[in-house]
Design an enzyme around this catalytic site. Structure first.
Site, PDB file in Angstrom:
ATOM      1  CG  HIS A   1      -1.730  -1.035   1.594  1.00 51.47           C
ATOM      2  ND1 HIS A   1      -1.307  -2.130   2.281  1.00 51.47           N
ATOM      3  CD2 HIS A   1      -3.048  -1.232   1.345  1.00 51.47           C
ATOM      4  CE1 HIS A   1      -2.332  -2.970   2.456  1.00 51.47           C
ATOM      5  NE2 HIS A   1      -3.406  -2.455   1.885  1.00 51.47           N
TER       6      HIS A   1
ATOM      7  CG  ASP B   1      -3.195  -9.799   3.088  1.00 55.96           C
ATOM      8  OD1 ASP B   1      -2.669  -9.355   4.131  1.00 55.96           O
ATOM      9  OD2 ASP B   1      -4.147  -9.237   2.517  1.00 55.96           O
TER      10      ASP B   1
ATOM     11  CG  HIS C   1     -10.786 -11.432   2.785  1.00 56.79           C
ATOM     12  ND1 HIS C   1     -10.421 -10.421   1.933  1.00 56.79           N
ATOM     13  CD2 HIS C   1     -10.072 -11.235   3.922  1.00 56.79           C
ATOM     14  CE1 HIS C   1      -9.519  -9.645   2.527  1.00 56.79           C
ATOM     15  NE2 HIS C   1      -9.296 -10.124   3.729  1.00 56.79           N
TER      16      HIS C   1
ATOM     17  CD  GLU D   1      -6.846 -11.764   2.801  1.00 53.45           C
ATOM     18  OE1 GLU D   1      -6.470 -10.844   2.034  1.00 53.45           O
ATOM     19  OE2 GLU D   1      -6.887 -11.637   4.031  1.00 53.45           O
TER      20      GLU D   1
ATOM     21  CG  ASP E   1       1.855  -0.913   3.440  1.00 53.73           C
ATOM     22  OD1 ASP E   1       1.195  -0.520   4.421  1.00 53.73           O
ATOM     23  OD2 ASP E   1       1.441  -1.758   2.619  1.00 53.73           O
TER      24      ASP E   1
ATOM     25  CG  ASP F   1      -4.178 -10.995  -0.758  1.00 49.23           C
ATOM     26  OD1 ASP F   1      -3.340 -10.986  -1.677  1.00 49.23           O
ATOM     27  OD2 ASP F   1      -4.597  -9.963  -0.211  1.00 49.23           O
TER      28      ASP F   1
ATOM     29  CG  ASP G   1      -4.925 -11.346   7.787  1.00 46.94           C
ATOM     30  OD1 ASP G   1      -5.734 -11.913   7.037  1.00 46.94           O
ATOM     31  OD2 ASP G   1      -4.827 -10.101   7.873  1.00 46.94           O
TER      32      ASP G   1
ATOM     33  CD  GLU H   1      -7.611  -8.543  -0.777  1.00 44.99           C
ATOM     34  OE1 GLU H   1      -6.672  -7.975  -1.375  1.00 44.99           O
ATOM     35  OE2 GLU H   1      -7.575  -8.846   0.418  1.00 44.99           O
TER      36      GLU H   1
ATOM     37  CG  ASP I   1      -8.837 -10.959   7.535  1.00 41.46           C
ATOM     38  OD1 ASP I   1      -8.558 -12.110   7.173  1.00 41.46           O
ATOM     39  OD2 ASP I   1      -8.623  -9.946   6.839  1.00 41.46           O
TER      40      ASP I   1
HETATM   41  C1  XLS Z   1      -7.489  -6.799   4.497  1.00 37.57           C
HETATM   42  C2  XLS Z   1      -7.028  -6.997   3.135  1.00 37.57           C
HETATM   43  C3  XLS Z   1      -5.880  -6.098   2.694  1.00 37.57           C
HETATM   44  C4  XLS Z   1      -5.742  -6.104   1.203  1.00 37.57           C
HETATM   45  C5  XLS Z   1      -4.936  -4.962   0.647  1.00 37.57           C
HETATM   46  O1  XLS Z   1      -8.233  -7.586   5.065  1.00 37.57           O
HETATM   47  O2  XLS Z   1      -6.716  -8.340   2.965  1.00 37.57           O
HETATM   48  O3  XLS Z   1      -4.693  -6.483   3.331  1.00 37.57           O
HETATM   49  O4  XLS Z   1      -5.185  -7.292   0.747  1.00 37.57           O
HETATM   50  O5  XLS Z   1      -5.493  -3.749   0.911  1.00 37.57           O
HETATM   51 NI    NI Z   2      -5.737  -9.159   1.335  1.00 32.62          NI
HETATM   52 NI    NI Z   3      -7.496  -9.686   4.723  1.00 33.33          NI
END
Ligand code: XLS
Ligand code: NI
Ligand code: NI
Length: 443
Positions: A108, A346, A278, A275, A111, A303, A316, A239, A314
């Site tokens: 991003h 991700d 998600h 993802e 970042d 992702d 992750d 996404e 999430d």
């Molecule tokens: C958040 C998203 C984010 C996207 C990029 O849940 O996964 O990380 O991949 O903005």
């Molecule tokens: Ni993501």
């Molecule tokens: Ni995410």
């Protein structure tokens, strides 16, 4: 292998380049499955998987959560000047990417370098770091899989960016997208992502959903038109995610996004970045989301991460579920791969994973899981009855009346007459457990 590059200073001391050592290896800092040059289904593992490191989780996040402060102090955050600090962070990022042999990265805008509320200064900051990144990319051979703009962290986006009820906020979101697109194009980025973190609502009581979604479509058209005018040839990815941080996000899941893209005439330029976590938040499996996108010809990128079945958010975590990932790779292989994208981690290490080596272990585990899943899925497709069994389930549509139906040649009366003539259909097993055993057998 990528060339390992460090800046003036080595940030991940005592850890060299992670290499493939095979199944016999006991070295926790080696790959046991990911052998980038191994050919699977006609392509190298490297080209199938197109692994990417995520700037935000690996080089920005510090282990903080809503209940507690940072647990990880990054040595690249020491300098007070924002540009110098950002360059150190980029040195650390490319050192890690090359030590991990990751061919791609994603970021991003915020970042890469800290932003203030000054649009013009932010553009300048990002451009400065783009020039720096160009050199790092050239030295290392690492490429940009996708860029994106963070339109969810700054407080001005508390009610969304493209779907904000205040036009002034929308314009600030657009300014950020313009500069993130410029950065992505300047770095030869292969794709550009829109994740609509706050493009949704917290309460319908204060929301005009129709108007907000129309604004989102206009915003995406304007972004796409600008990028194309600048010569961007890559793909735009949406996404999907159903919620978090909003109560409801408009890009809920793959099916919702596809119908949005169709309704607003965006199918030509946009595909999906899916993802794992998600998908599960939306009440689907990851495989479901991949299949929906693949069937629409829109399987762009993924992702990679995993959720926690007991937690409703999430989390992750790094991928390590071999069954889940094998089933995912079956879909990817049958769809002839991802369209333009790759596998972006991700994913974040846990708050209490505070050693520098933890970031390496996490990526090694994720890359090995995908490599093993790729090999397994290819074996299943080549050697097992998996494809035949599924194909045979539909054999009644391959000839005779079934084929006529598929060709659109049977009316409702024809179907009724067929039912009368043929009597009660036989009971045919779906053989689910047998198929599940095939997956485990090839793992
Ligand atoms: C958040 C998203 C984010 C996207 C990029 O849940 O996964 O990380 O991949 O903005
Ligand atoms: Ni993501
Ligand atoms: Ni995410």
């Amino acid at each position: 292998m990528a060339n390992v590059i460090t800046g003036e200073k080595e940030f991940f001391k005592g850890i060299g380049q992670v290499k493939y050592e095979g199944l016999e290896s006991d070295n926790p800092l080696a790959f046991r499955w990911y052998d980038e040059n191994r050919i699977v289904a006609g392509k190298t593992m490297k080209d199938h998987l197109r692994f990417s490191g995520a700037y935000w989780h690996s080089f920005v996040a510090t282990g903080g959560d809503p209940f507690g402060e940072a647990t990880i102090e990054h040595p690249w955050n020491a300098k007070s000047d924002p540009i110098e600090r950002a360059k150190d962070k980029m040195d650390a990022a490319f050192e890690f990417l090359t030590k991990m042999n990751l061919p791609f990265y994603c970021f991003h805008d915020v970042d890469v370098v800290d932003f203030t509320n000054d649009v013009v200064d932010n553009e300048r900051r990002l451009q400065t770091l783009v020039e720096y990144a160009k050199k790092k990319q050239a030295e290392s051979g690492v490429k940009l899989l996708w860029g994106t703009a963070n339109l969810f962290s700054n407080r001005r986006y508390m009610n969304g960016a493209a779907t904000n009820p205040n036009f002034h906020v929308l314009a600030h979101g657009a300014a950020q997208v313009k500069s993130a697109l410029d950065a992505t194009i300047a770095l030869g980025g292969e794709n550009y992502v829109f994740w609509g973190g706050r493009e949704g609502y917290m309460s319908l009581l204060n929301t005009n959903m129709k108007r907000e979604q129309e604004h989102l479509a206009k915003f995406l058209h304007a972004s796409k038109d600008y990028a194309r005018k600048q010569g961007f040839k890559g793909t735009f990815f949406i996404e999907p995610k159903p919620c978090e941080p909003t109560k409801h996000q408009y890009d809920y899941d793959a099916a919702t996004v596809i119908s949005f893209l169709r309704q607003y005439d965006l199918l030509e330029d946009f595909k999906l970045n899916l993802e794992v976590n998600h998908a599960t938040l939306a009440g689907h499996t990851f495989q479901h989301e991949l299949q929906v996108a693949a069937d629409a010809g829109l399987l762009g990128s993924m992702d990679a991460n995993r959720g926690d079945v007991q937690n409703g958010w999430d989390t992750d975590q790094f991928p390590n579920n071999i069954n889940e990932v094998t089933e995912a790779m079956l879909i990817v292989l049958e769809a002839n791969g991802l369209q333009g994208g790759g596998i972006n981690f991700d994913a974040k290490i846990r708050r209490n994973s505070t050693d520098q080596a933890d970031l390496f272990y996490a990526h090694i585990g994720g890359m090995d899981t995908f490599a093993r899943a790729l090999v397994t899925a290819d074996n299943i497709l080549q050697k097992s009855d998996y494809k035949n069994i599924r194909h045979e389930r539909y054999a009644s549509f391959d000839s005779g009346a079934g084929a006529e139906f598929e060709a659109g040649k049977m009316s409702l009366e024809d179907l009724r007459n067929y039912a009368v003539e043929q009597g009660e259909p036989e009971t045919i097993s779906g053989q689910q457990e047998m198929l599940e055993n095939i997956i485990n057998r090839y793992i």
